[in-house]
Design a protein around this motif. Structure first.
Motif, PDB file in Angstrom:
ATOM      1  N   LEU A   1      -2.522   0.712 -13.929  1.00 29.27           N
ATOM      2  CA  LEU A   1      -2.784   0.182 -12.601  1.00 29.27           C
ATOM      3  C   LEU A   1      -4.002   0.807 -11.941  1.00 29.27           C
ATOM      4  O   LEU A   1      -4.879   0.111 -11.444  1.00 29.27           O
ATOM      5  CB  LEU A   1      -1.577   0.393 -11.691  1.00 29.27           C
ATOM      6  CG  LEU A   1      -0.269  -0.259 -12.114  1.00 29.27           C
ATOM      7  CD1 LEU A   1       0.843   0.133 -11.142  1.00 29.27           C
ATOM      8  CD2 LEU A   1      -0.418  -1.759 -12.197  1.00 29.27           C
TER       9      LEU A   1
ATOM     10  N   TRP B   1      -1.619   5.811 -12.253  1.00 30.40           N
ATOM     11  CA  TRP B   1      -0.383   5.082 -12.000  1.00 30.40           C
ATOM     12  C   TRP B   1      -0.269   3.937 -13.011  1.00 30.40           C
ATOM     13  O   TRP B   1      -1.271   3.242 -13.298  1.00 30.40           O
ATOM     14  CB  TRP B   1      -0.348   4.500 -10.590  1.00 30.40           C
ATOM     15  CG  TRP B   1      -0.060   5.494  -9.524  1.00 30.40           C
ATOM     16  CD1 TRP B   1      -0.968   6.153  -8.739  1.00 30.40           C
ATOM     17  CD2 TRP B   1       1.231   5.956  -9.100  1.00 30.40           C
ATOM     18  NE1 TRP B   1      -0.316   6.992  -7.862  1.00 30.40           N
ATOM     19  CE2 TRP B   1       1.035   6.875  -8.069  1.00 30.40           C
ATOM     20  CE3 TRP B   1       2.545   5.671  -9.497  1.00 30.40           C
ATOM     21  CZ2 TRP B   1       2.093   7.528  -7.424  1.00 30.40           C
ATOM     22  CZ3 TRP B   1       3.576   6.310  -8.858  1.00 30.40           C
ATOM     23  CH2 TRP B   1       3.352   7.229  -7.836  1.00 30.40           C
TER      24      TRP B   1
ATOM     25  N   TYR C   1       7.573   2.025 -11.747  1.00 31.34           N
ATOM     26  CA  TYR C   1       6.241   2.591 -11.560  1.00 31.34           C
ATOM     27  C   TYR C   1       6.243   4.069 -11.947  1.00 31.34           C
ATOM     28  O   TYR C   1       7.135   4.816 -11.528  1.00 31.34           O
ATOM     29  CB  TYR C   1       5.789   2.423 -10.117  1.00 31.34           C
ATOM     30  CG  TYR C   1       5.342   1.009  -9.814  1.00 31.34           C
ATOM     31  CD1 TYR C   1       6.265  -0.031  -9.806  1.00 31.34           C
ATOM     32  CD2 TYR C   1       4.015   0.716  -9.553  1.00 31.34           C
ATOM     33  CE1 TYR C   1       5.864  -1.332  -9.549  1.00 31.34           C
ATOM     34  CE2 TYR C   1       3.602  -0.581  -9.289  1.00 31.34           C
ATOM     35  CZ  TYR C   1       4.536  -1.603  -9.299  1.00 31.34           C
ATOM     36  OH  TYR C   1       4.131  -2.884  -9.051  1.00 31.34           O
TER      37      TYR C   1
ATOM     38  N   ASP D   1       4.957  -8.016  -9.101  1.00 29.45           N
ATOM     39  CA  ASP D   1       4.746  -6.569  -9.050  1.00 29.45           C
ATOM     40  C   ASP D   1       6.036  -5.798  -9.316  1.00 29.45           C
ATOM     41  O   ASP D   1       6.015  -4.565  -9.407  1.00 29.45           O
ATOM     42  CB  ASP D   1       4.193  -6.151  -7.682  1.00 29.45           C
ATOM     43  CG  ASP D   1       2.782  -6.669  -7.439  1.00 29.45           C
ATOM     44  OD1 ASP D   1       2.513  -7.110  -6.305  1.00 29.45           O
ATOM     45  OD2 ASP D   1       1.965  -6.632  -8.373  1.00 29.45           O
TER      46      ASP D   1
ATOM     47  N   ARG E   1       2.827   0.891 -14.648  1.00 30.22           N
ATOM     48  CA  ARG E   1       4.111   0.238 -14.402  1.00 30.22           C
ATOM     49  C   ARG E   1       4.584  -0.455 -15.678  1.00 30.22           C
ATOM     50  O   ARG E   1       3.786  -0.768 -16.564  1.00 30.22           O
ATOM     51  CB  ARG E   1       4.027  -0.756 -13.251  1.00 30.22           C
ATOM     52  CG  ARG E   1       3.200  -2.008 -13.549  1.00 30.22           C
ATOM     53  CD  ARG E   1       3.075  -2.864 -12.306  1.00 30.22           C
ATOM     54  NE  ARG E   1       2.252  -4.051 -12.542  1.00 30.22           N
ATOM     55  CZ  ARG E   1       1.787  -4.846 -11.586  1.00 30.22           C
ATOM     56  NH1 ARG E   1       2.090  -4.593 -10.312  1.00 30.22           N
ATOM     57  NH2 ARG E   1       1.061  -5.889 -11.886  1.00 30.22           N
TER      58      ARG E   1
END
Length: 125
Positions: A48, A36, A94, A90, A38
């Motif tokens: 991530l 993953w 993503y 955050d 982002r």
């Protein structure tokens, strides 16, 4: 070849949680380590988390360690990212990604072969 479709993004308040899913096409999902990433506006793409083909090994960036959890269900060709204690920083698009390794135990943070289209996560303060 594998196609990846992310889902589960959305708007959440700071301190909240989201669970992202990434569904993979194809019959050889367990030949891929998964990751993953982002990307926030004006910033570079950021690693991530990663998980190996069996789920036995995971790796996390310091920025999300202890808050995010990566997992996978090979029977459903899906990888997940559970995100807790979300912060406004955050906020990003993503992406999930697949790294063809044909059973290699160790994951990596770069060099992924296939990417999804991304899902937006917005964390309000």
């Amino acid at each position: 070849q594998v196609q990846l479709v992310e889902s589960g993004g959305g708007l959440v308040q700071a301190g909240g949680s989201l669970r992202l899913s990434c569904a993979a096409s194809g019959r050889t999902f367990n030949s891929y380590n998964m990751g993953w990433f982002r990307q926030a506006p004006g910033k570079e793409r950021e690693f991530l988390a990663a998980i190996n083909w069996s789920g036995a090994r995971t790796d996390y960036a310091d920025s999300v360690k202890g808050r995010f959890t990566i997992s996978r269900d090979n029977a459903k060709n899906t990888v997940f990212l559970q995100m807790n204690s979300l912060k406004p920083e955050d906020t990003a698009v993503y992406y999930c990604a697949a790294d063809y390794t044909d059973g290699y135990y160790y994951t990596r943070r770069y060099g992924y072969d296939y990417w999804g289209q991304g899902t937006q996560v917005t964390v309000s303060s």
